[in-house]
Each structure stands twice: as C-alpha cells, then as structure tokens.
Motif scaffolding. Structure first.
Motif, short mmCIF file in Angstrom:
data_model
loop_
_atom_site.label_atom_id
_atom_site.label_comp_id
_atom_site.label_asym_id
_atom_site.label_seq_id
_atom_site.Cartn_x
_atom_site.Cartn_y
_atom_site.Cartn_z
N UNK A 70 45.90 45.40 38.55
CA UNK A 70 45.39 44.67 37.37
C UNK A 70 43.86 44.58 37.41
N UNK A 71 43.30 44.32 38.60
CA UNK A 71 41.84 44.21 38.70
C UNK A 71 41.17 45.58 38.60
N UNK A 72 41.82 46.60 39.16
CA UNK A 72 41.26 47.95 39.02
C UNK A 72 41.28 48.38 37.56
N UNK A 73 42.34 48.01 36.83
CA UNK A 73 42.42 48.35 35.40
C UNK A 73 41.30 47.68 34.62
N UNK A 74 40.81 46.55 35.14
CA UNK A 74 39.69 45.85 34.48
C UNK A 74 38.34 46.37 34.97
N UNK A 75 38.36 47.39 35.81
CA UNK A 75 37.10 48.05 36.20
C UNK A 75 36.59 47.71 37.58
N UNK A 104 27.17 34.09 47.27
CA UNK A 104 27.32 34.03 45.82
C UNK A 104 28.63 34.63 45.34
N UNK A 105 29.40 35.21 46.25
CA UNK A 105 30.67 35.83 45.86
C UNK A 105 31.73 34.79 45.51
N UNK A 106 32.71 35.22 44.70
CA UNK A 106 33.75 34.29 44.23
C UNK A 106 35.11 34.63 44.84
N UNK A 107 35.97 33.62 44.82
CA UNK A 107 37.35 33.79 45.31
C UNK A 107 38.29 33.11 44.33
N UNK A 119 49.08 36.65 37.14
CA UNK A 119 48.05 37.70 36.99
C UNK A 119 47.07 37.38 35.85
N UNK A 120 47.54 36.99 34.64
CA UNK A 120 46.56 36.64 33.60
C UNK A 120 45.69 35.45 34.01
N UNK A 121 46.27 34.53 34.76
CA UNK A 121 45.52 33.36 35.20
C UNK A 121 44.39 33.77 36.16
N UNK A 122 44.69 34.67 37.08
CA UNK A 122 43.67 35.17 38.01
C UNK A 122 42.59 35.94 37.28
N UNK A 123 43.00 36.74 36.32
CA UNK A 123 42.03 37.52 35.54
C UNK A 123 41.11 36.58 34.76
N UNK A 124 41.71 35.52 34.19
CA UNK A 124 40.92 34.56 33.41
C UNK A 124 39.91 33.84 34.32
N UNK A 125 40.35 33.46 35.51
CA UNK A 125 39.44 32.76 36.42
C UNK A 125 38.33 33.68 36.93
N UNK A 126 38.66 34.95 37.12
CA UNK A 126 37.66 35.88 37.67
C UNK A 126 36.60 36.25 36.64
N UNK A 127 36.99 36.35 35.36
CA UNK A 127 36.04 36.80 34.34
C UNK A 127 35.81 38.30 34.46
N UNK A 128 34.69 38.79 33.89
CA UNK A 128 34.43 40.24 33.91
C UNK A 128 34.27 40.74 35.35
N UNK A 129 34.93 41.85 35.66
CA UNK A 129 34.87 42.37 37.04
C UNK A 129 34.44 43.84 37.10
N UNK A 130 34.09 44.41 35.96
CA UNK A 130 33.77 45.84 35.94
C UNK A 130 32.64 46.15 36.92
N UNK A 131 32.89 47.13 37.78
CA UNK A 131 31.88 47.58 38.74
C UNK A 131 31.79 46.73 40.00
N UNK A 132 32.51 45.59 40.06
CA UNK A 132 32.41 44.73 41.23
C UNK A 132 33.36 45.19 42.33
N UNK A 133 32.93 44.98 43.57
CA UNK A 133 33.81 45.25 44.72
C UNK A 133 34.68 44.01 44.93
N UNK A 134 35.99 44.19 44.80
CA UNK A 134 36.92 43.05 44.85
C UNK A 134 37.97 43.28 45.93
#
Ligand code: SAM
Length: 268
Positions: A87-92, A166-169, A59-74
C-alpha cells in the motif's frame, strides 16, 4: 507484570465489561515460539488476500496518518506478507519490510516478483533491526504487529535509531482497551486483567490470535515505551468498526477496534 492501578470503590469500565463478557485464555505457561507465523504463513496470507476486514480499517488509517509519502524511504515493521508495504509502495514510498518470519517473507517476495514495486524484504528482528543503518528512513509504519513483538521497548528504541531525526512513525494495533472478536461471533477480553501485561491466545483455533496469540499491554505501556525512546505524539485515531468488522462479533460497533497513532522523532 502489574503495571499500574488506581484503587477505587467503583468498578472501572474494564471491570464492568469483564463481568459481562467471556474472557480469553491468558496462557503464561505456553510462551510463543520465536517466529510463530512461520507455522501459519500460507493460511495467514490466504486470509489477508481473500479480504481482511480489519485491514480494510487499518491500511487506510495508516495511510491517512502518514500523509504524502512519495519518494520517502519507509520501513514496514513486522511487514508479514507485505500488505502495508504494497500500500505504501503504491503511494510512491521506497519501502523496506522487516519481519522475523522467513515463510511470510517468502510469500511477500513472491508477491513482489509477480507485481514488482521495488520493495525490499529483510529477515530481521524488530527488537534489534541490526541489518538497518542509523537514520536510514524518513518514516516507518507498522500494521497490527506491535502486539506480536515480545520486547516493545527494545523495538521502539531500535526504530528510533533507524529513523532519521524528524522522521515519523505510524502504527495500528487491536485497541488495547477494548474487547476483541473471539472468532465465534462474540466479543471477549484479551486479558484476565487489563493492567497485567502478558501473552494470551483465544481458545478459537480458527482465529489468528487463537493460533499465534499476542501480547496484551495496557495503553500506557505503548505510550511510555514511545516516550522513553524520545518520540513525540502527533495524532491518534480510533476508527470505528466498518460493517464488515461489525459482522465479526455482536457489539463490535460500540467498542474501540483499532488504535492508530502518529509519532515523530524530534530533529535533535
Ligand atoms: C499480525 S502479523 C501482521 C503482519 C502484517 N503487518 C499485516 O498487517 O498483515 C504480525 C507480524 O509481526 C511479526 N513479528 C513478530 N515479532 C517480530 C519481531 N520481533 N521482529 C519482526 N517481526 C516480528 C510476525 O512475524 C508477523 O508477521
């Protein structure tokens, strides 16, 4: 299916390891049911909620790779009981989790009712994502689920469709080049032959991979499936075992445990 192989007199690293490590059972005669996690849903969720060593890496590895996610549809692909979604919802992020296991989704929704994070859980097949509209996500995440998907190429094609240009995975899987914990304190190979794609399960009935199995694929199968779907590789991480993971099997600290990558769907 044999993917590739370079003839050479010297044994490869994989072949040398194979001589010295016990092998897991590759069972072509016991194909997986459609949603095998339905049969182990409560047990699997309990394991995670009791503290999963591998998720403490992933989970920390995925969060690190994703970067800031606040407001993004994931999108959380193969969300299970929702550990990465939360974890991603907690990051916004505004998260939609998709999974083929109705019972794991019931547990994910129950957790959402207990602690609302505005996560939407959808019963669906990653190979089609037919419930989701084209270009509806800025990002997607997948925690330890791609090796559970039968048709990887179909899944990444479907993912490319629902990501906006332009979206990321970002995804993490048990490292396809390394041995895994056999659940008895030893490391073992997930396949009889690194180059052979196939369904396997450990002989240990108390491990996840003993109970539901997984699909082994060479690293190049993951890379080529994503490249064929038009994705571009941006970053990769191979986080080493934490102390908790290293305690699962002798030698785990010296082999790759998790492969995590960040890919992008180009703008045009
Ligand atoms: C090892 S679990 C990982 C679950 C969760 N992401 C986690 O980290 O705990 C693999 C998940 O992939 C799901 N899965 C397997 N094949 C799928 C498919 N074709 N479509 C959607 N989900 C699938 C399973 O139901 C299961 O929940």
């Amino acid at each position: 299916m044999r993917q590739s192989g370079v003839a050479s007199a010297a044994p490869t690293c994989f072949e040398r390891q194979r001589e010295t490590l016990p092998r897991l059972v590759s069972t072509a005669d016991s194909a997986p049911p459609v949603a095998p996690y339905d049969d182990i849903a409560e047990w699997y969720a309990d394991c995670i909620r009791a503290g999963s060593a591998i998720h403490e890496v992933v989970i920390p590895c995925l969060r690190r790779l994703a970067g800031p996610v606040a407001g993004l549809r994931v999108l959380d692909l193969g969300c299970g009981e929702g550990i990465a979604s939360r974890a991603f919802a907690a990051a916004g992020a505004r998260v939609v989790g998709v999974d083929i296991s109705r019972r794991l989704l019931d547990l994910a929704r129950a957790a959402e009712r207990r602690s609302p994070q505005d996560i939407r859980y959808v019963l669906g097949d990653a190979e089609r994502l037919s419930q989701l509209s084209d270009g509806s996500f800025e990002g997607a995440v997948s925690s330890l689920a791609l090796a559970d998907v039968c048709d990887l190429r179909a899944a990444v094609q479907a993912l490319a469709r629902v990501l906006r240009p332009g979206g990321w995975f970002v995804f993490a899987i048990n490292h396809p080049c390394g041995p895994v914990s056999a659940g008895d304190g030893r490391l073992a190979h997930a396949a009889r032959d690194y180059f052979e794609e196939g369904f396997w399960r450990t002989p240990n009935p108390s491990s996840v991979r003993g109970r539901v199995g997984a699909y082994h694929r060479p690293l190049s199968s993951y890379l080529n499936a994503l490249l064929a779907a038009g994705f571009v590789l941006e970053r990769s991480l191979e986080p080493p075992a934490t102390e908790a993971v290293a305690r699962l099997a002798r030698g785990y600290e010296r082999v790759p445990v998790v492969l995590a990558m960040r890919w992008r769907r180009p703008e045009v």
